[in-house]
Design a protein around this motif. Sequence first.
Motif, short mmCIF file in Angstrom:
data_model
loop_
_atom_site.label_atom_id
_atom_site.label_comp_id
_atom_site.label_asym_id
_atom_site.label_seq_id
_atom_site.Cartn_x
_atom_site.Cartn_y
_atom_site.Cartn_z
N GLN A 165 -17.64 -43.30 81.72
CA GLN A 165 -18.17 -42.91 80.41
C GLN A 165 -17.68 -43.77 79.26
OE1 GLN A 165 -20.82 -40.76 80.19
NE2 GLN A 165 -20.62 -41.07 82.39
N LYS A 166 -17.20 -44.97 79.55
CA LYS A 166 -16.84 -45.93 78.50
C LYS A 166 -18.11 -46.65 78.05
CE LYS A 166 -14.13 -50.02 77.49
NZ LYS A 166 -13.48 -51.19 78.06
N GLU A 167 -18.31 -46.75 76.71
CA GLU A 167 -19.50 -47.42 76.17
C GLU A 167 -19.39 -48.93 76.28
OE1 GLU A 167 -20.66 -46.51 72.17
OE2 GLU A 167 -21.15 -44.44 72.67
N VAL A 219 -27.02 -49.88 74.65
CA VAL A 219 -25.70 -49.29 74.85
C VAL A 219 -25.75 -48.46 76.13
CG1 VAL A 219 -23.90 -47.82 73.89
CG2 VAL A 219 -25.32 -49.22 72.36
N LEU A 220 -24.87 -48.81 77.07
CA LEU A 220 -24.77 -48.12 78.34
C LEU A 220 -23.38 -47.52 78.50
CD1 LEU A 220 -26.39 -50.83 80.67
CD2 LEU A 220 -27.53 -48.88 79.58
N TRP A 230 -24.02 -45.90 86.21
CA TRP A 230 -24.11 -46.24 84.80
C TRP A 230 -25.21 -45.39 84.20
CZ3 TRP A 230 -21.89 -50.41 81.83
CH2 TRP A 230 -20.91 -51.12 82.51
N SER A 231 -25.10 -45.08 82.90
CA SER A 231 -26.14 -44.29 82.25
C SER A 231 -26.55 -44.93 80.93
CB SER A 231 -25.67 -42.85 82.02
OG SER A 231 -24.52 -42.83 81.22
N ALA A 279 -35.71 -66.25 91.97
CA ALA A 279 -35.10 -65.84 90.70
C ALA A 279 -35.19 -64.33 90.53
CB ALA A 279 -35.78 -66.55 89.53
N LEU A 280 -36.35 -63.75 90.80
CA LEU A 280 -36.51 -62.30 90.69
C LEU A 280 -35.61 -61.57 91.68
CD1 LEU A 280 -40.35 -61.98 90.12
CD2 LEU A 280 -38.52 -61.85 88.43
N SER A 281 -35.45 -62.14 92.86
CA SER A 281 -34.58 -61.53 93.86
C SER A 281 -33.11 -61.60 93.47
CB SER A 281 -34.78 -62.21 95.22
OG SER A 281 -36.08 -61.98 95.69
N SER A 282 -32.77 -62.48 92.52
CA SER A 282 -31.38 -62.61 92.10
C SER A 282 -30.99 -61.53 91.08
CB SER A 282 -31.12 -64.00 91.50
OG SER A 282 -31.69 -64.12 90.20
N ALA A 283 -31.96 -60.73 90.61
CA ALA A 283 -31.65 -59.66 89.65
C ALA A 283 -30.64 -58.70 90.27
CB ALA A 283 -32.92 -58.92 89.26
N ARG A 284 -29.62 -58.37 89.49
CA ARG A 284 -28.59 -57.44 89.98
C ARG A 284 -28.80 -56.02 89.47
NH1 ARG A 284 -25.82 -62.25 88.72
NH2 ARG A 284 -25.13 -61.42 86.73
N ALA A 285 -29.45 -55.89 88.32
CA ALA A 285 -29.59 -54.57 87.71
C ALA A 285 -30.99 -54.43 87.11
CB ALA A 285 -28.54 -54.36 86.62
N GLY A 286 -31.40 -53.19 86.96
CA GLY A 286 -32.65 -52.88 86.30
C GLY A 286 -32.45 -51.70 85.36
N ILE A 287 -33.14 -51.74 84.25
CA ILE A 287 -33.12 -50.63 83.30
C ILE A 287 -34.57 -50.27 82.98
CG2 ILE A 287 -32.45 -49.84 81.00
CD1 ILE A 287 -30.15 -51.80 81.05
#
Length: 190
Positions: free
Chosen positions: A38-40, A32-33, A9-10, A159-167
Motif C-alpha cells: 500500500q505504498k504510493e 498513481v499506483l 498492485w492497485s 516488442a509487444l511480448s516484452s510488456a511486463r505490465a498492463g493497466i
Amino acid sequence: MLGFRESKWSFNTSATGSLSVEVLAASGGTIVLNDPDQKEHEFTYGTFGIGLGIGFKLPKIRLAKLHLPEISMPTIAGRDIGGSVATRDFPSTGSVFMTRGFQGDELSARDFRGGVLLLDASAGVFEVAGGTLMLLGLNQAMLISGLLASPGNFVLSSALSSARAGIVTYGRSAALQAGAGTSFQIGAMT
C-alpha cells in the motif's frame, strides 16, 4: 499473446491531458499506483500516435426571443482539434495486471517504466467518459523499430511480448469534444 494475470498492485488515481489535431494525437500525465504494501508510487508518461473520431452535431439553442449561436468545435488553420484534461480529483478506476512477458511472482516499480503502448477510447459532449489500456515496460528500441517496419512483423510482435505490465483504466474528463474517438499511441513511462 499477452496472457494477463492479476497483480497485487492497485490503481489509486491519475491526472491526464490529451490533444488531437486531425488524426494526430498526443497525451501525457501521471498515474498513481499502490504497491502490495500500500505504498504510493507515482509514474509519469507521455505518448503520441494516431486517432480516429466522429463528431456529434450540436443543436442550436433557442430560448423565447433569445437566439444563441450554434456551438461548433474550434479549428486551427482549418484543422479539427480536440483535447481533454482530468485532474486527480476526477472519478477514475483501474486494474493492474502482469503479462506473459513478466516471469516473476509480482511486479516492482521498475516493471512499469520503459516503453508504453496506449489504446484509448472516449465519448461525450464536453464531459467525456473513456477507457484506456496501457501496456508498460516494453523494450523501447524494439517498439520503435517494429513500428517503422512493415505492420504485422516479428519485431513489433516481440516488442509487444516484452510488456511486463498492463493497466486498464476508466474515468471521466473535461474535454473540447463533442463526439467519440479512439487512438493508438506509443511513448514512455518514467
